[in-house]
Design a protein around this motif. Structure first.
Motif, PDB file in Angstrom:
ATOM      1  N   ILE A  73       0.856  -1.189   0.000  1.00 55.16           N
ATOM      2  CA  ILE A  73       0.000   0.000   0.000  1.00 55.16           C
ATOM      3  C   ILE A  73       0.889   1.236   0.000  1.00 55.16           C
ATOM      4  N   ASP A  74       0.606   2.170  -0.887  1.00 53.24           N
ATOM      5  CA  ASP A  74       1.371   3.404  -1.032  1.00 53.24           C
ATOM      6  C   ASP A  74       0.461   4.566  -0.643  1.00 53.24           C
ATOM      7  N   ALA A  75       0.838   5.292   0.408  1.00 56.49           N
ATOM      8  CA  ALA A  75      -0.097   6.235   1.022  1.00 56.49           C
ATOM      9  C   ALA A  75      -0.023   7.662   0.488  1.00 56.49           C
ATOM     10  N   HIS A  76       0.866   7.926  -0.491  1.00 59.45           N
ATOM     11  CA  HIS A  76       0.974   9.287  -1.017  1.00 59.45           C
ATOM     12  C   HIS A  76       1.756   9.225  -2.320  1.00 59.45           C
ATOM     13  N   VAL A  77       1.065   9.428  -3.438  1.00 66.38           N
ATOM     14  CA  VAL A  77       1.735   9.316  -4.729  1.00 66.38           C
ATOM     15  C   VAL A  77       1.038  10.230  -5.740  1.00 66.38           C
ATOM     16  N   HIS A  78       1.850  10.879  -6.597  1.00 62.98           N
ATOM     17  CA  HIS A  78       1.334  11.784  -7.621  1.00 62.98           C
ATOM     18  C   HIS A  78       1.376  11.076  -8.970  1.00 62.98           C
ATOM     19  N   PHE A  79       0.241  10.592  -9.426  1.00 65.76           N
ATOM     20  CA  PHE A  79       0.276   9.825 -10.673  1.00 65.76           C
ATOM     21  C   PHE A  79       0.625  10.686 -11.896  1.00 65.76           C
ATOM     22  N   PRO A  80       0.326  11.999 -11.922  1.00 66.64           N
ATOM     23  CA  PRO A  80       0.693  12.770 -13.113  1.00 66.64           C
ATOM     24  C   PRO A  80       2.194  13.055 -13.232  1.00 66.64           C
ATOM     25  N   GLN A  81       2.983  12.647 -12.260  1.00 65.08           N
ATOM     26  CA  GLN A  81       4.398  13.011 -12.242  1.00 65.08           C
ATOM     27  C   GLN A  81       5.324  11.911 -12.769  1.00 65.08           C
ATOM     28  N   MET A  82       4.788  10.953 -13.509  1.00 65.95           N
ATOM     29  CA  MET A  82       5.631   9.867 -14.003  1.00 65.95           C
ATOM     30  C   MET A  82       6.786  10.379 -14.865  1.00 65.95           C
ATOM     31  N   GLN A  83       6.534  11.425 -15.636  1.00 64.76           N
ATOM     32  CA  GLN A  83       7.588  11.942 -16.506  1.00 64.76           C
ATOM     33  C   GLN A  83       8.386  13.060 -15.857  1.00 64.76           C
ATOM     34  N   VAL A  84       8.208  13.218 -14.547  1.00 63.08           N
ATOM     35  CA  VAL A  84       9.005  14.149 -13.760  1.00 63.08           C
ATOM     36  C   VAL A  84      10.069  13.401 -12.957  1.00 63.08           C
ATOM     37  N   ILE A  85       9.824  12.151 -12.647  1.00 63.77           N
ATOM     38  CA  ILE A  85      10.763  11.387 -11.836  1.00 63.77           C
ATOM     39  C   ILE A  85      12.159  11.456 -12.467  1.00 63.77           C
ATOM     40  N   ALA A 117      -2.474   7.297 -16.666  1.00 61.99           N
ATOM     41  CA  ALA A 117      -3.172   6.504 -15.644  1.00 61.99           C
ATOM     42  C   ALA A 117      -2.939   5.016 -15.869  1.00 61.99           C
ATOM     43  N   ARG A 118      -3.012   4.593 -17.128  1.00 64.90           N
ATOM     44  CA  ARG A 118      -2.781   3.178 -17.434  1.00 64.90           C
ATOM     45  C   ARG A 118      -1.345   2.768 -17.110  1.00 64.90           C
ATOM     46  N   LEU A 119      -0.385   3.582 -17.529  1.00 62.63           N
ATOM     47  CA  LEU A 119       1.013   3.248 -17.283  1.00 62.63           C
ATOM     48  C   LEU A 119       1.349   3.306 -15.801  1.00 62.63           C
ATOM     49  N   PHE A 120       0.738   4.251 -15.099  1.00 63.34           N
ATOM     50  CA  PHE A 120       0.978   4.365 -13.659  1.00 63.34           C
ATOM     51  C   PHE A 120       0.507   3.120 -12.910  1.00 63.34           C
ATOM     52  N   LEU A 121      -0.706   2.677 -13.190  1.00 62.82           N
ATOM     53  CA  LEU A 121      -1.206   1.497 -12.479  1.00 62.82           C
ATOM     54  C   LEU A 121      -0.486   0.239 -12.929  1.00 62.82           C
ATOM     55  N   ASP A 122       0.002   0.205 -14.171  1.00 61.66           N
ATOM     56  CA  ASP A 122       0.887  -0.883 -14.572  1.00 61.66           C
ATOM     57  C   ASP A 122       2.115  -0.940 -13.655  1.00 61.66           C
ATOM     58  N   GLU A 123       2.729   0.216 -13.415  1.00 63.23           N
ATOM     59  CA  GLU A 123       3.923   0.251 -12.570  1.00 63.23           C
ATOM     60  C   GLU A 123       3.607  -0.148 -11.136  1.00 63.23           C
ATOM     61  N   MET A 124       2.488   0.308 -10.628  1.00 63.77           N
ATOM     62  CA  MET A 124       2.118  -0.072  -9.260  1.00 63.77           C
ATOM     63  C   MET A 124       2.029  -1.592  -9.145  1.00 63.77           C
ATOM     64  N   GLY A 128       4.252  -4.615  -7.028  1.00 67.55           N
ATOM     65  CA  GLY A 128       3.580  -5.277  -5.914  1.00 67.55           C
ATOM     66  C   GLY A 128       2.631  -4.406  -5.124  1.00 67.55           C
ATOM     67  N   THR A 129       2.365  -3.200  -5.595  1.00 68.57           N
ATOM     68  CA  THR A 129       1.470  -2.276  -4.900  1.00 68.57           C
ATOM     69  C   THR A 129       0.054  -2.436  -5.442  1.00 68.57           C
ATOM     70  N   THR A 130      -0.881  -2.693  -4.548  1.00 70.60           N
ATOM     71  CA  THR A 130      -2.262  -2.943  -4.959  1.00 70.60           C
ATOM     72  C   THR A 130      -3.229  -1.842  -4.533  1.00 70.60           C
ATOM     73  N   THR A 131      -2.787  -0.941  -3.655  1.00 68.72           N
ATOM     74  CA  THR A 131      -3.622   0.182  -3.221  1.00 68.72           C
ATOM     75  C   THR A 131      -2.749   1.419  -3.096  1.00 68.72           C
ATOM     76  N   VAL A 132      -3.242   2.555  -3.602  1.00 70.73           N
ATOM     77  CA  VAL A 132      -2.543   3.825  -3.452  1.00 70.73           C
ATOM     78  C   VAL A 132      -3.514   4.898  -2.977  1.00 70.73           C
ATOM     79  N   ALA A 133      -2.940   5.946  -2.366  1.00 74.83           N
ATOM     80  CA  ALA A 133      -3.641   7.212  -2.164  1.00 74.83           C
ATOM     81  C   ALA A 133      -2.998   8.189  -3.138  1.00 74.83           C
ATOM     82  N   ALA A 134      -3.710   8.516  -4.212  1.00 72.89           N
ATOM     83  CA  ALA A 134      -3.121   9.215  -5.350  1.00 72.89           C
ATOM     84  C   ALA A 134      -3.647  10.637  -5.488  1.00 72.89           C
TER      85      ALA A 134
END
Length: 437
Positions: A73-85, A117-124, A128-134
């Motif tokens: 479980i990941d309790a704090h994540v910004h899904f729009p920032q994949m190309q900022v990492i 959104a699709r690529l982000f949940l693929d990465e989760m 091994g992450t099945t729940t996020v607070a996004a």
């Protein structure tokens, strides 16, 4: 009804493990079984006993010798920032202006939001992450894209459209009224749909006017069952700017307190530089401080004092998270590896059982979803991760000398990544896939 029987070494937690020898804090089966029916765990324990309950015609999947744990479980994540990492060289406020806000402007394009959104949940899932607070972007369509993708996968996720009406480019601003209206529409359309949960999401005090924070507080009063998520005390310059914007406040936390944003389902990202008064205020309201070690190290923000917050007279509820893109990867294993180092720099140690408690049951409790996920208890949703401690040559070599479960867990935490994750089950269905970049 569809039923599946999983076999492997099963581990889940009953409470915080006080030490490596606190065996009553977890439930471990060397030859364990999990019987899954219609997305839920209906029996768990020794394989021989669970097999008897399974009956005839049940699909059996043998994961031995791997470990089966609740999905991370990941309790704090910004899904729009994949190309900022992995963006170089800035501290928080400069980093937001130079990298993050321009990137999030792209989410005006709904198609871009659906792709990320699709690529982000693929990465989760891959990690091994099945729940996020996004956090989504400020654009209503970004939240719609996230929830649609999450719902299609039948994941239990918490998310919200960011509310921000100042101190950022026009392409990532709403208004107090539009932020309220869009949030209300998203709550109506998505909260409680399947396994989706909505979080009221003012980005932070710097990018929300007093009028907008009033609207966020109104949403919290109108929907007391919802989560609220924002940022708090991540960086010294951020704290100073907040005090300039809200000169009447006693401190940063007082701003959120004033607008009614503290509570048992309130998630405050970072919380590195809290005063004792602020920590007391969060504790008194049952709010959650979210530890984001890779981000805090990468941006040079500071060291979260995990053990002090946990053991002070008025203890804080704590969760852990990747953050992304201020963080450096998508893996909760990597996150707890860096968390171990942060805690060590503060003169303490986090034992491996405590780390795995945190990223499963601990985070589930912090997010108020432990009745559904974060354990292998009967009646809970069958979100499960399968871990291979011999996934890489370096891990296989080290495993030759590993003599205990604690050592194996610490190896997984220290050297593990997405290659360690052999399979992931989301509501009982296999979900891990090899995705092309």
């Amino acid at each position: 009804m569809t039923s599946t029987l999983l076999r492997g070494r099963t581990l889940s937690f009953l409470r915080w493990p006080e030490s490596i020898d606190d065996h009553a804090a977890w439930r471990y089966e060397e030859d364990g079984g999990l019987l899954i029916r219609d997305g839920r765990i209906v029996a768990a324990g020794a394989y021989a006993q669970v097999e008897k309950q399974a009956g005839e015609g049940v699909a059996k999947i043998d994961h031995r010798p791997h470990l089966l744990l609740p999905g991370f479980i990941d309790a704090h994540v910004h899904f729009p920032q994949m190309q900022v990492i992995a963006s170089y060289g800035a501290e928080l406020l400069d980093w937001l202006n130079k990298y993050t806000f321009p990137e999030e402007t792209k989410f005006q394009n709904a198609q871009h939001g659906r792709r990320i959104a699709r690529l982000f949940l693929d990465e989760m899932v891959r990690h091994g992450t099945t729940t996020v607070a996004a956090y989504c972007s400020v654009h209503k369509a970004s939240a719609e894209a996230f929830f649609a993708e999450s719902h299609d996968r039948n994941m239990l996720n918490i998310a919200g459209k960011v509310m921000m009406d100042r101190n950022a480019p026009d392409g990532v601003l709403d208004t107090p009224q539009s932020g309220y209206d869009d949030s209300k529409a998203l709550i109506r359309d998505w909260h409680g749909k399947g396994r989706q949960h909505y979080a009221i999401t003012p980005r932070f005090a710097i990018t929300s006017s007093p009028e907008q924070l009033e609207m966020a507080g109104a949403l919290c009063r109108e929907h007391p069952d919802l989560h609220m998520q924002t940022h708090l005390s991540e960086n010294h310059a951020e704290i100073a700017f907040t005090q300039e914007l809200y000169p009447w406040s006693r401190d940063y936390t007082d701003v959120y307190e004033h607008y009614g944003l503290l509570g048992k389902k309130s998630l405050f990202g970072h919380c590195i530089h809290l005063s004792e008064r602020e920590a007391d205020a969060l504790s008194n309201n049952g709010s959650v401080a979210v530890f984001c070690p890779t981000s805090n190290l990468f941006l040079g923000s500071g060291l979260f004092n995990y053990q002090r917050y946990r053991t002070r007279d008025k203890a804080l509820r704590i969760a852990a998270a990747t953050d992304v893109g201020g963080g450096t990867n998508y893996s909760m294993l990597r996150t707890m590896d860096e968390g171990y180092k942060v805690i060590a720099l503060n003169g303490e140690k986090l034992n491996p059982f405590q780390s795995f408690w945190q990223l499963t049951r601990g985070n589930a409790e912090a997010l108020s979803v432990a009745d559904k996920v974060g354990t292998l208890d009967t009646g809970t949703d069958a979100d499960i991760v399968v871990l291979d401690a011999r996934a890489t040559p370096a891990m296989r070599l080290r495993m030759e000398t590993v003599g205990s479960l604690a050592e194996e867990l610490f190896l997984l935490q220290t050297l593990g990544d997405d290659r360690t994750v052999r399979e992931v089950y989301v509501a009982g269905r296999p979900a891990k896939r090899d995705m092309a970049a």
